[in-house]
Design an enzyme around this catalytic site. Sequence first.
Site, PDB file in Angstrom:
ATOM      1  N   CYS A 119     -17.950  12.121 -42.112  1.00  0.00           N
ATOM      2  CA  CYS A 119     -18.912  11.229 -43.447  1.00  0.00           C
ATOM      3  C   CYS A 119     -19.168  12.568 -45.100  1.00  0.00           C
ATOM      4  O   CYS A 119     -18.768  12.246 -45.790  1.00  0.00           O
ATOM      5  CB  CYS A 119     -19.600  10.062 -43.234  1.00  0.00           C
ATOM      6  SG  CYS A 119     -18.071   8.992 -42.820  1.00  0.00           S
ATOM      7  N   CYS A 202     -11.183   4.929 -45.234  1.00  0.00           N
ATOM      8  CA  CYS A 202      -9.931   6.197 -43.853  1.00  0.00           C
ATOM      9  C   CYS A 202      -9.555   5.823 -42.796  1.00  0.00           C
ATOM     10  O   CYS A 202      -9.202   4.749 -42.279  1.00  0.00           O
ATOM     11  CB  CYS A 202     -11.236   7.321 -43.679  1.00  0.00           C
ATOM     12  SG  CYS A 202     -11.800   7.850 -44.807  1.00  0.00           S
ATOM     13  N   CYS A 205     -10.325   5.164 -39.824  1.00  0.00           N
ATOM     14  CA  CYS A 205     -12.155   4.295 -39.559  1.00  0.00           C
ATOM     15  C   CYS A 205     -11.865   3.240 -39.697  1.00  0.00           C
ATOM     16  O   CYS A 205     -12.996   2.031 -40.350  1.00  0.00           O
ATOM     17  CB  CYS A 205     -13.106   5.120 -40.898  1.00  0.00           C
ATOM     18  SG  CYS A 205     -12.781   7.161 -39.290  1.00  0.00           S
ATOM     19  N   CYS A 230     -21.731   4.849 -44.430  1.00  0.00           N
ATOM     20  CA  CYS A 230     -21.350   6.482 -44.831  1.00  0.00           C
ATOM     21  C   CYS A 230     -22.171   7.054 -45.207  1.00  0.00           C
ATOM     22  O   CYS A 230     -22.582   8.454 -45.773  1.00  0.00           O
ATOM     23  CB  CYS A 230     -19.783   7.039 -44.698  1.00  0.00           C
ATOM     24  SG  CYS A 230     -19.998   6.673 -46.764  1.00  0.00           S
TER      25      CYS A 230
HETATM   26  S1  SF4 Z   1     -14.717   7.312 -42.877  1.00  0.00           S
HETATM   27 FE1  SF4 Z   1     -13.855   8.807 -40.788  1.00  0.00          FE
HETATM   28  S2  SF4 Z   1     -12.059  10.186 -41.633  1.00  0.00           S
HETATM   29 FE2  SF4 Z   1     -13.201   9.292 -43.340  1.00  0.00          FE
HETATM   30  S3  SF4 Z   1     -15.057  10.799 -43.450  1.00  0.00           S
HETATM   31 FE3  SF4 Z   1     -15.742   9.005 -42.348  1.00  0.00          FE
HETATM   32  S4  SF4 Z   1     -15.056   9.594 -40.054  1.00  0.00           S
HETATM   33 FE4  SF4 Z   1     -14.372  11.073 -41.195  1.00  0.00          FE
END
Ligand code: SF4
Length: 238
Positions: A119, A202, A205, A230
Site C-alpha cells: 500500500c 485493489c 485485496c 491503508c
Molecule cells: S490494496 Fe492490496 S494490492 Fe492494493 S496497494 Fe494495498 S496491498 Fe497492494
Amino acid sequence: MNLEEIKKLNQESSGMGPQEVLQWGLSNIHPKLALASSFGAEDVVLIDMLMKINPEARIFTLDTGRLNQETYDVMDAVKSKYGLKLEILFPETEETKEMVRDHGMNLFYKSLELRHMCCGIRKVKPLNNMLATLDGWITGLRADQTQNRGDAAKFELDEQHGGMVKLNPLIDWKWEQVIEYIKENDVPCNKLHDQGYPSIGCEPCTRPIKPGEDLRAGRWWWEQESDKECGLHADHGD
Ligand code: SF4
C-alpha cells in the site's frame, strides 16, 4: 489556514450541501485543489457535481496496477461523459520492481508488514507526492463508513499532509443518498457495487460483503486484527 479558521468554517458551513462545499473549494483553492478518486460511488457523485460547477476542476486517481477491470471501465466512461482530463498517478517503477522481486506479486497475503509495504509503494507514496503540489484536496469520505471516520468534518486541517485543507463534502450523506444521486443524474457507476462491493479498492485485496457485514469487511478480508486502512487517510481511514 489554521485550526481556528477551519473550526469557524465548519460552524459556518453546518447547513451547506456538498455542492456549496465544492464551490467554496473551487473559489478559494483551485487550481491547487483536486479530488482524489478511486471511482467508487461517492467519487463519481463528486465528479458529476464538480463538472457541473467548473469543468476545469482537477481530479486525480491512483492506478496501483492491481485494480479491477470494472474500475478501468468506469474511469473511461466518466472521462468520456465529462471530457475530463483525469490525472493518473502510478507507483514508482524501480521501487515496485524491487518489491515484487523480493517479496512476490501477492506479498500482501503474507504479512501485515508486507501489505503495508505494498500500500505504501502503490498508493501512499504517489498520493503524498501529488498532495505535496496542492493546497487542498477533496475526498468522498462518509461518516458512517467506519467508526474512525465518525469524527471527520466537512472541512479539515490535514496535518498528516503538511496542514493543507481537506474537503469531505459527502461526510454527512448516507449510502442511499449517494445511490439516489447517481440514478437521478445518470452518473456512470462502478459495476462492482451491483456485485456486493460497497468499497472499491485493489482487485486482490477487496471482496464483496455479505448482508449485515461491516461496510469495510471486504477490504483486506483475511486480516482480523488490522484497522482495515491503508494510510491514505491515517486519521479516518482509506
Ligand atoms: S490494496 Fe492490496 S494490492 Fe492494493 S496497494 Fe494495498 S496491498 Fe497492494
